[in-house]
Structures are given as C-alpha cells and as structure tokens.
Design an enzyme around this catalytic site. Structure first.
Site, PDB file in Angstrom:
ATOM      1  N   LYS A   1       2.206  -0.598  15.292  1.00  0.00           N
ATOM      2  CA  LYS A   1       3.654  -0.441  15.476  1.00  0.00           C
ATOM      3  C   LYS A   1       4.300  -1.596  16.261  1.00  0.00           C
ATOM      4  O   LYS A   1       5.528  -1.722  16.288  1.00  0.00           O
ATOM      5  CB  LYS A   1       3.955   0.868  16.216  1.00  0.00           C
ATOM      6  CG  LYS A   1       3.696   2.092  15.378  1.00  0.00           C
ATOM      7  CD  LYS A   1       4.782   2.268  14.327  1.00  0.00           C
ATOM      8  CE  LYS A   1       4.433   3.286  13.279  1.00  0.00           C
ATOM      9  NZ  LYS A   1       4.504   2.803  11.917  1.00  0.00           N
TER      10      LYS A   1
ATOM     11  N   TYR B   1      -9.046   4.118   8.363  1.00  0.00           N
ATOM     12  CA  TYR B   1      -9.131   4.431   9.789  1.00  0.00           C
ATOM     13  C   TYR B   1     -10.338   5.356   9.945  1.00  0.00           C
ATOM     14  O   TYR B   1     -10.300   6.487   9.456  1.00  0.00           O
ATOM     15  CB  TYR B   1      -7.859   5.130  10.280  1.00  0.00           C
ATOM     16  CG  TYR B   1      -6.655   4.215  10.330  1.00  0.00           C
ATOM     17  CD1 TYR B   1      -5.905   3.954   9.179  1.00  0.00           C
ATOM     18  CD2 TYR B   1      -6.272   3.597  11.512  1.00  0.00           C
ATOM     19  CE1 TYR B   1      -4.802   3.095   9.224  1.00  0.00           C
ATOM     20  CE2 TYR B   1      -5.172   2.749  11.566  1.00  0.00           C
ATOM     21  CZ  TYR B   1      -4.454   2.506  10.419  1.00  0.00           C
ATOM     22  OH  TYR B   1      -3.366   1.655  10.463  1.00  0.00           O
TER      23      TYR B   1
ATOM     24  N   TYR C   1       4.049   6.682  10.020  1.00  0.00           N
ATOM     25  CA  TYR C   1       3.233   5.512   9.697  1.00  0.00           C
ATOM     26  C   TYR C   1       4.034   4.500   8.878  1.00  0.00           C
ATOM     27  O   TYR C   1       3.984   3.290   9.142  1.00  0.00           O
ATOM     28  CB  TYR C   1       1.984   5.957   8.929  1.00  0.00           C
ATOM     29  CG  TYR C   1       0.972   4.858   8.732  1.00  0.00           C
ATOM     30  CD1 TYR C   1       0.024   4.571   9.717  1.00  0.00           C
ATOM     31  CD2 TYR C   1       0.956   4.098   7.563  1.00  0.00           C
ATOM     32  CE1 TYR C   1      -0.902   3.557   9.551  1.00  0.00           C
ATOM     33  CE2 TYR C   1       0.025   3.085   7.384  1.00  0.00           C
ATOM     34  CZ  TYR C   1      -0.897   2.819   8.377  1.00  0.00           C
ATOM     35  OH  TYR C   1      -1.807   1.807   8.203  1.00  0.00           O
TER      36      TYR C   1
ATOM     37  N   PRO D   1      -2.802  -0.595  19.530  1.00  0.00           N
ATOM     38  CA  PRO D   1      -2.634  -1.129  18.175  1.00  0.00           C
ATOM     39  C   PRO D   1      -2.826  -0.132  17.030  1.00  0.00           C
ATOM     40  O   PRO D   1      -2.451  -0.442  15.906  1.00  0.00           O
ATOM     41  CB  PRO D   1      -3.692  -2.234  18.104  1.00  0.00           C
ATOM     42  CG  PRO D   1      -4.707  -1.869  19.129  1.00  0.00           C
ATOM     43  CD  PRO D   1      -3.970  -1.167  20.222  1.00  0.00           C
TER      44      PRO D   1
ATOM     45  N   HIS E   1       0.831  -1.213   0.000  1.00  0.00           N
ATOM     46  CA  HIS E   1       0.000   0.000   0.000  1.00  0.00           C
ATOM     47  C   HIS E   1       0.860   1.254   0.000  1.00  0.00           C
ATOM     48  O   HIS E   1       1.800   1.363   0.775  1.00  0.00           O
ATOM     49  CB  HIS E   1      -0.887   0.038   1.245  1.00  0.00           C
ATOM     50  CG  HIS E   1      -1.910  -1.052   1.253  1.00  0.00           C
ATOM     51  ND1 HIS E   1      -3.059  -0.996   0.504  1.00  0.00           N
ATOM     52  CD2 HIS E   1      -1.931  -2.240   1.883  1.00  0.00           C
ATOM     53  CE1 HIS E   1      -3.756  -2.100   0.688  1.00  0.00           C
ATOM     54  NE2 HIS E   1      -3.086  -2.879   1.515  1.00  0.00           N
TER      55      HIS E   1
HETATM   56  C1  DHB Z   1      -3.942  -3.886  11.115  1.00  0.00           C
HETATM   57  C2  DHB Z   1      -3.886  -3.618  12.457  1.00  0.00           C
HETATM   58  C3  DHB Z   1      -3.667  -2.337  12.886  1.00  0.00           C
HETATM   59  O1  DHB Z   1      -3.608  -2.063  14.192  1.00  0.00           O
HETATM   60  C4  DHB Z   1      -3.501  -1.301  11.993  1.00  0.00           C
HETATM   61  O2  DHB Z   1      -3.289  -0.042  12.449  1.00  0.00           O
HETATM   62  C5  DHB Z   1      -3.538  -1.572  10.647  1.00  0.00           C
HETATM   63  C6  DHB Z   1      -3.769  -2.873  10.200  1.00  0.00           C
HETATM   64  C7  DHB Z   1      -4.194  -5.273  10.648  1.00  0.00           C
HETATM   65  O3  DHB Z   1      -4.292  -6.169  11.484  1.00  0.00           O
HETATM   66  O4  DHB Z   1      -4.320  -5.490   9.439  1.00  0.00           O
END
Ligand code: DHB
Length: 391
Positions: free
Chosen positions: A295, A199, A383, A291, A72
C-alpha cells in the site's frame, strides 16, 4: 528564487505532485538530496491499485506502463499445501497491476524534464524555514553555492528519514507499531510459478511470489528484522522458497540467477496532522505501512492527488477549504490502509511468541477469507484500492 510550490523529494509522491501541478498551470521547484541515478535505481514494491493505473493513463504518463505492466484480476493465498484463489475483479470490479516503483519514477522524471520542469538533484544541507509564515523557504547548497527558494507552499515528500516531518515539530502526534520481523526481497531471472501473486502462510514464516516481467520474478521471505542478507546464499533462498510455497507452486519452482537481495524492515507509523502552516507532508514522510499488500506507494500517490486538487482550488478559485481539510482527507484513507496492511501482516506472518492457539486462529482466518463471499469482497475492495474520495 521564487516558486509557487516547493517540493522536497524526488520519489513517486514529489514527482507526481510536480507533474499534476504542472498540468494545472502551477509552478513548482523540486529539490532532492540524492542523485537522479540513485532515485531511478531504488528498488521498492511494485503493485499499483486500479485507480493509479487510471491516473497514469489519464495524465499522459501511462504509455510504457500499459505495455510493460502485468495486469492481475486475482491473487492466491497459499496454506495447507494448497493454493486458494480470490478473484478481485469478480468481487469488487477492479484489479491491480505490477509495475515497479522505480519504473514510475523513471517515467515521471523523463516527463518532467521533457516538460522543462525544475528538478534539482544532489542538493546538500537542505533546511526549511518560516513554514508558519506566508512565505516559507527552502535553503540548500548546490555545486558549492548557497541557495534559497521562497515558496507559497512547501510539500514534504522526502520519506521517513527526511527533513520535512521534523520541521512540523512539537505539534504532531506519532502513532507507531514495530514488527519483530523483516522481509528478505530478491529479484531473479526465473520463470513464474503461478499466473497471479501468491501470499503464502507457512509455519516457518511468510513467503510472497511476485513478478516484474515474464522472465523476472520477485520473491520475499519473512526473516529477522536485522537479518544480514549475505547470510542467505542463493541455494538457501531457493530451498526456503520451495518449503514455504509448498504444493504445486514449489514443484514449478526453477531456481535462476538472483541479481538483487535486500532486507526491508516492517513498521506501521502515522504522523498527525500531516500539515503545519504552509508545509504539507505526503507519502512516507507522514506514514509508513508494513509492505504486506503493497500500500505504501499507492497511499503516497493518493496524498498528492488530494494535495494537487487542494492547491488547484486555492490558485484557481481562491478556495482554501480543501487545503484546510488536507490532513483529515488523507488520514481517513491512511488509517484504512494501515488497518488493512496490519491485518494482512498479522494473518500471514509467524510471530515468535505465537502459541498454537494463534496459529490455529490464523488458519481459520485464511480459511474464512478464501471461502466467505463477504470476506473475499472486503479483501478485494481493500487490496485493489478503496475508491478515491471526491474533491
Ligand atoms: C510486491 C510487494 C508487496 O509488498 C506485495 O504485497 C505485492 C507485490 C512486489 O514488490 O511485487
């Protein structure tokens, strides 16, 4: 039994460390309390920073990742019923890839076994001793037999609930923040609702759209920290996703079979220092991030890259300066990832005590982050992963 580096824990950190050290000609012995099946099935996040993509490729374990990962160049934020795109590659020259953590674990285990690595699963009653001496030891029971491994160094890669961090004991300071919510995560057979991750901010709570393959999607919904996943019927999950994603994404949502559901708690945690004597902590044993932004595994892998460089300098040049600086080097990166994960979390989640003021402030922040070149650049470089410090 003797080894140069004893490693506790067969997650991404422990396995990658044994792989990197093996490539540097350093002998390791890895011990894990759980079974191989358990480690390979444990579902976690799956977003890897650009440098991790490169690390897997450069160290010869990227073949399946190159074929199966989803690459991506951008992400979406959703708010106000609209999707707002941020082009990561345009703003920082790097992107990310979605490749499940357990896939990396499977690839690493297969490779370590093919290289005749010492991997020992289902070890019981593990304890560490003499970490302040020149010969720290790991004790455990395997198949009913008491065993001791004498090491030059021990790497504690056994997660937040492991035995390694408590062994550091009184000298450490813990920095911690808990969040008043968790994430309900699902895997489902369904088509994607967008070409990139979403998001989503919504007044009912955060939602995240991610994917694992062209036909498998991963979604998360903000929920109570102690939420009972069984209270979420499939229909309720799809309905809630439609509400929180809103707009075009909701109109593209096609419910499919949900085959995995689980609740993740949210916490920020750092243990300082990450080293005591000849015991070095890496990954979740030393730090936890919420999460949002995924990271956790990236940080764990950064720790073991620093540790493998430091151990290589020790064995090949007798130079211990990187070992001495290990904790400091890791913590500089750890705290930046803590800041970023906290910032993403506070911007996107519903806080129960939040007043109208805070919601307006969140909307302003999202508006800023998706419209200012400076803000998009800052978000993108964090990111997609800050550059790894030089050795
Ligand atoms: C996923 C988990 C995340 O916490 C995130 O920010 C982006 C993707 C995932 O599990 O695909």
């Amino acid at each position: 039994m003797r080894t140069q580096v004893g490693i506790v824990g067969a997650g991404p950190a422990g396995l990658m460390l044994s792989h990197l050290l093996h490539r540097a000609g350093i002998d390791t012995f890895l011990i894990e309390a759980r079974s191989r099946d358990y480690c390979e099935a444990r579902i976690r996040a799956g977003l890897i920073e650009q440098w991790v993509v490169d690390l897997l490729s450069e160290t010869g374990i990227g073949e399946r990742m190159k074929r199966e990962a989803m690459f991506h160049d951008g992400i979406y934020f959703s708010f106000d019923d609209a999707l707002h795109h941020i082009n990561l590659r345009k703003h920082c020259g790097r992107g990310v890839a979605v490749y499940g953590q357990q896939e990396i674990v499977k690839d690493l285990i297969a490779r370590r076994l093919a290289d005749d690595g010492q991997l020992h699963f289902e070890a019981q009653g593990m304890t560490l001793a003499d970490i302040d001496s020149r010969k720290p030891t790991i004790h455990f029971t395997k198949d009913g037999k008491q065993q001791t491994i004498e090491c030059d160094f021990i790497a504690g890669c056994d997660g937040f609930h492991g035995i390694a961090r408590p062994a550091i004991g009184g000298i450490a300071t813990h920095y911690e923040r808990e969040y008043p919510f968790g994430w309900l995560g699902i895997l489902a057979e369904a088509p994607p609702v967008a070409d990139e991750l979403i998001y989503a901010w919504h007044e009912r709570g955060f939602a995240l759209f991610s994917m694992r393959s062209p036909s498998i999607v991963r979604y998360y919904l903000q929920c109570a920290p102690d939420e009972d996943a069984d209270k979420w019927s499939d229909a309720r999950i799809w309905d809630e996703l439609a509400i929180r994603l809103g707009g075009d994404a909701a109109s593209r949502l096609k419910p499919g079979r949900i085959f995995e559901k689980g609740v993740t708690a949210m916490r920020s945690f750092v243990c300082e220092p990450m080293r005591q004597g000849r015991l070095f902590l890496a990954g979740d044993a030393a730090h936890i991030v919420p999460p949002t932004g995924a990271k956790g595994m990236n940080l764990a892998l950064a720790d073991v890259v620093f540790l493998s460089r430091a151990l290589t300098a020790h064995y090949s040049e007798g130079n211990d300066s990187q070992l001495e600086n290990y904790s400091k080097t890791c913590l500089r990166r750890v705290w930046k990832a803590q800041r970023f994960s906290w910032w993403m979390t506070q911007m996107l989640h519903r806080f129960n005590a939040a007043k109208d003021f805070d919601m307006r402030r969140q909307m302003a922040e999202l508006d800023y982050v998706t419209s200012s070149e400076a803000a998009m650049t800052s978000l993108s470089e964090n990111y997609a992963g800050l550059p790894m410090a030089a050795a």
